[in-house]
Scaffold this active site. Structure first.
Site, PDB file in Angstrom:
ATOM      1  N   LYS A 135       0.868  -1.177   0.000  1.00 47.30           N
ATOM      2  CA  LYS A 135       0.000   0.000   0.000  1.00 47.30           C
ATOM      3  C   LYS A 135       0.900   1.220   0.000  1.00 47.30           C
ATOM      4  O   LYS A 135       2.043   1.160   0.456  1.00 47.30           O
ATOM      5  CB  LYS A 135      -0.888   0.013   1.253  1.00 47.30           C
ATOM      6  N   ASP A 175      -6.979   4.290  -4.787  1.00 42.86           N
ATOM      7  CA  ASP A 175      -7.650   4.128  -3.484  1.00 42.86           C
ATOM      8  C   ASP A 175      -8.291   5.492  -3.224  1.00 42.86           C
ATOM      9  O   ASP A 175      -8.502   6.274  -4.177  1.00 42.86           O
ATOM     10  CB  ASP A 175      -6.639   3.734  -2.392  1.00 42.86           C
TER      11      ASP A 175
HETATM   12  P1  NDP Z   1     -12.966   7.687  -3.167  1.00 40.77           P
HETATM   13  O1  NDP Z   1     -11.929   8.683  -2.921  1.00 40.77           O
HETATM   14  O2  NDP Z   1     -13.458   7.464  -4.544  1.00 40.77           O
HETATM   15  O3  NDP Z   1     -14.236   7.974  -2.253  1.00 40.77           O
HETATM   16  C1  NDP Z   1     -14.136   8.026  -0.871  1.00 40.77           C
HETATM   17  C2  NDP Z   1     -15.475   8.453  -0.282  1.00 40.77           C
HETATM   18  O4  NDP Z   1     -15.426   8.280   1.125  1.00 40.77           O
HETATM   19  C3  NDP Z   1     -15.809   9.914  -0.538  1.00 40.77           C
HETATM   20  O5  NDP Z   1     -17.188  10.078  -0.603  1.00 40.77           O
HETATM   21  C4  NDP Z   1     -15.231  10.592   0.716  1.00 40.77           C
HETATM   22  O6  NDP Z   1     -15.881  11.801   1.074  1.00 40.77           O
HETATM   23  C5  NDP Z   1     -15.502   9.551   1.779  1.00 40.77           C
HETATM   24  N1  NDP Z   1     -14.467   9.662   2.811  1.00 40.77           N
HETATM   25  C6  NDP Z   1     -13.128   9.528   2.623  1.00 40.77           C
HETATM   26  N2  NDP Z   1     -12.480   9.733   3.783  1.00 40.77           N
HETATM   27  C7  NDP Z   1     -13.422  10.010   4.679  1.00 40.77           C
HETATM   28  C8  NDP Z   1     -13.383  10.311   6.064  1.00 40.77           C
HETATM   29  N3  NDP Z   1     -12.215  10.356   6.735  1.00 40.77           N
HETATM   30  N4  NDP Z   1     -14.563  10.528   6.698  1.00 40.77           N
HETATM   31  C9  NDP Z   1     -15.741  10.456   6.011  1.00 40.77           C
HETATM   32  N5  NDP Z   1     -15.842  10.181   4.704  1.00 40.77           N
HETATM   33  C10 NDP Z   1     -14.698   9.967   4.062  1.00 40.77           C
HETATM   34  O7  NDP Z   1     -12.387   6.300  -2.534  1.00 40.77           O
HETATM   35  P2  NDP Z   1     -12.804   4.811  -2.874  1.00 40.77           P
HETATM   36  O8  NDP Z   1     -14.259   4.730  -3.125  1.00 40.77           O
HETATM   37  O9  NDP Z   1     -11.858   4.292  -3.880  1.00 40.77           O
HETATM   38  O10 NDP Z   1     -12.443   4.071  -1.506  1.00 40.77           O
HETATM   39  C11 NDP Z   1     -13.360   3.983  -0.427  1.00 40.77           C
HETATM   40  C12 NDP Z   1     -12.952   2.850   0.507  1.00 40.77           C
HETATM   41  O11 NDP Z   1     -12.894   1.618  -0.224  1.00 40.77           O
HETATM   42  C13 NDP Z   1     -11.582   3.002   1.165  1.00 40.77           C
HETATM   43  O12 NDP Z   1     -11.616   2.415   2.450  1.00 40.77           O
HETATM   44  C14 NDP Z   1     -10.683   2.173   0.261  1.00 40.77           C
HETATM   45  O13 NDP Z   1      -9.514   1.734   0.916  1.00 40.77           O
HETATM   46  C15 NDP Z   1     -11.615   1.014  -0.051  1.00 40.77           C
HETATM   47  N6  NDP Z   1     -11.262   0.252  -1.248  1.00 40.77           N
HETATM   48  C16 NDP Z   1     -11.202   0.858  -2.474  1.00 40.77           C
HETATM   49  C17 NDP Z   1     -10.899   0.121  -3.588  1.00 40.77           C
HETATM   50  C18 NDP Z   1     -10.939   0.701  -4.959  1.00 40.77           C
HETATM   51  O14 NDP Z   1     -10.869  -0.095  -5.923  1.00 40.77           O
HETATM   52  N7  NDP Z   1     -11.071   1.993  -5.135  1.00 40.77           N
HETATM   53  C19 NDP Z   1     -10.538  -1.318  -3.473  1.00 40.77           C
HETATM   54  C20 NDP Z   1     -10.735  -1.873  -2.157  1.00 40.77           C
HETATM   55  C21 NDP Z   1     -11.047  -1.089  -1.098  1.00 40.77           C
HETATM   56  P3  NDP Z   1     -15.119  13.205   0.879  1.00 40.77           P
HETATM   57  O15 NDP Z   1     -15.234  13.516  -0.587  1.00 40.77           O
HETATM   58  O16 NDP Z   1     -15.849  14.141   1.749  1.00 40.77           O
HETATM   59  O17 NDP Z   1     -13.695  12.984   1.321  1.00 40.77           O
END
Ligand code: NDP
Length: 456
Positions: A135, A175
């Site tokens: 990571k 991510d």
């Molecule tokens: P994105 O950046 O596309 O979206 C993240 C979302 O979560 C946004 O809506 C963001 O809101 C919100 N968010 C992020 N940080 C926080 C926080 N500290 N508190 C509240 N809301 C938060 O990320 P992904 O969708 O790619 O990833 C989301 C999760 O899925 C993570 O845990 C990631 O590790 C996991 N994941 C992702 C994969 C992928 O293929 N993308 C694969 C496997 C797991 P805001 O805009 O306000 O920050």
């Protein structure tokens, strides 16, 4: 390391192991939490299998192979010089090259990346594909930055990162905060520096080596895993109400697939609050969210101006809404103990984790004690990295598979992961402990490879 300390070498129980881990990694709370969750279910299994204990496999597996830390200096649009810190944690390459996403968020620390890299090692093993765990990321906040600022940051980061990655060495992906735009800037710079066109990053655009369904894979895979759990229990996702958190990549495609399979998704959120739409977020509404988040990079609050009957709840998370299924898809520790209790009181029958480690340990224990279907992230969200693995295969073959081919492989992988969880997690009462099942199944493959290599 335990092997360097005679008193710890004698250590045979969970508490002793965890105390050693905390001493060696002071202040790394997220890393402690992730290891505690895994070690709690693994320790009895390891004690039954002396070969793993004698070879100190868990102690070795919780120590990353390598951590690279570096400064990223770049210039903003006003000509100010800015500096961020970046990391690549190469956790374990026993079963394949290092593989795992890059996260850009101000909350990124070494602890967060070590927890994610450790989880990634077991998750990648679960997929059945030859991928080790890693990571990386930076404490850079892409929010509010122009495209050119993001580009300059990505290019500067790659100037150092390119020395440590490669298609047979370490293959980063996206991510939080790293989507198609960032991967494109990173890959373009990697290509320029290495003068090679190879699949060293995944999540690439379709015009330059990306795979169909990669964007959708984590969200789709999470819904497939949820459906597998429900079917195993004689239920189905059809007709169920679902609370999804986040409004990013994972959330959007979880909503898309769940709706396609006949469920009604009633919430989405971002870090400012959540929206509740009791009528369900259908395809037309989701198209608006995609445009809002992926093109305009706006806030989820705008949803309620557009769709009547929906409400916005600033500063709150979706878990107060009574639903059949909860799918946390935003970030770590976004379901605290009280919220877990609220979900249970409101009759939730399944929690399926799209985000990594979204539930605090006490919440996870509450779900287990209540005997609901609880799909932990390393199993439920493995679809994303699985299709990244398929992207690598296509790059090596210099071929592109159709949408149907990739989706069908994804469904098979999620079904196989579910089967592995049942193999190691089924209890005599017919319930499945998916946390235990996923941890043991992921561990065994990596552990066997480490045993075979000897003392390395
Ligand atoms: P994105 O950046 O596309 O979206 C993240 C979302 O979560 C946004 O809506 C963001 O809101 C919100 N968010 C992020 N940080 C926080 C926080 N500290 N508190 C509240 N809301 C938060 O990320 P992904 O969708 O790619 O990833 C989301 C999760 O899925 C993570 O845990 C990631 O590790 C996991 N994941 C992702 C994969 C992928 O293929 N993308 C694969 C496997 C797991 P805001 O805009 O306000 O920050």
């Amino acid at each position: 390391m335990q092997v360097d300390d005679q008193s710890e070498y004698e250590c045979k129980d969970l508490q002793c192991f965890l105390r050693g881990l905390e001493r060696r990694n002071p202040g790394e709370l997220e890393f402690h939490q992730a290891v505690e969750e895994v070690a709690t279910t693994l320790m009895p299994f390891i004690q039954e299998h002396r070969k793993y204990q004698d070879a100190q496999i868990l102690e070795r597996m919780t120590e990353p192979d390598r951590v690279v830390i570096f400064r990223v200096t770049w210039e903003d649009d006003s000509g100010n010089i800015r500096a961020n810190r970046a990391w690549r944690v190469q956790f374990n390459n026993s079963i394949g090259p290092y593989k795992g996403g890059l996260r850009f968020h101000p909350s990124v620390t070494l602890s967060v990346l070590k927890f994610l890299g450790f989880e990634q090692t077991l998750k990648n093993s679960l997929t059945g594909l030859p991928m080790g765990g890693a990571k990386g990321g930076a404490n850079f906040n892409p929010k509010g930055k122009s495209d050119r600022e993001v580009m300059r940051f990505c290019q500067s980061m790659m100037i150092e990162l390119h020395r440590h990655i490669g298609e047979d060495t370490d293959i980063p992906a996206g991510d939080i905060g790293v989507g198609g735009r960032e991967i494109s800037y990173l890959f373009g710079q990697y290509k320029r520096l290495s003068n090679r066109f190879v699949g060293t990053l995944t999540g690439k655009g379709l015009a330059f080596g990306g795979s169909l369904i990669r964007t959708e894979a984590t969200g789709y895979g999470c819904v497939y895993f949820c459906e597998n759990m429900l079917v195993h229990k004689g239920e189905s996702i059809k007709g169920k109400s679902i609370a999804v958190s986040g409004a990013g990549n994972v959330s959007i495609y979880a909503v898309e697939k769940a709706t396609e399979l006949g469920a009604r998704v009633v919430t989405l959120s971002d870090s400012d609050g959540f929206i509740h739409d009791p009528n369900g977020i259908d395809a037309e509404k989701l198209a608006f969210v995609k445009e809002l988040k992926e093109v305009r990079r706006g806030r989820i609050a705008e949803y309620v101006d557009k769709f009547r009957g929906s409400t916005y709840h600033p500063g709150q998370r979706p878990w107060i809404v009574p639903v059949d299924i909860a799918m946390p898809c935003a970030t770590q520790n976004e379901i605290n103990f009280d919220e877990a209790q609220t979900l249970l009181r409101n009759g939730v029958i399944a929690v399926c984790e799209g985000a990594n480690m979204p539930t605090v340990l006490a919440g996870a224990h509450a779900f287990a004690a209540a005997n609901i279907l609880y799909g932990p992230s390393k199993a439920a969200n493995a679809g994303g990295v699985a299709v990244s693995g398929l992207e690598q295969s296509q790059n090596s073959l210099r071929l592109s598979w159709s949408r149907e081919e990739v989706d069908s492989k994804l469904q098979t992988i999620m079904r196989d992961i579910h089967k592995k969880c049942v193999t190691y997690g089924a209890s005599s009462g017919g319930n499945v402990d998916y946390v235990k099942g996923a941890n043991i199944a992921g561990f065994v493959k990596v552990a066997e490879a480490m045993l075979a290599y000897g003392v390395v």
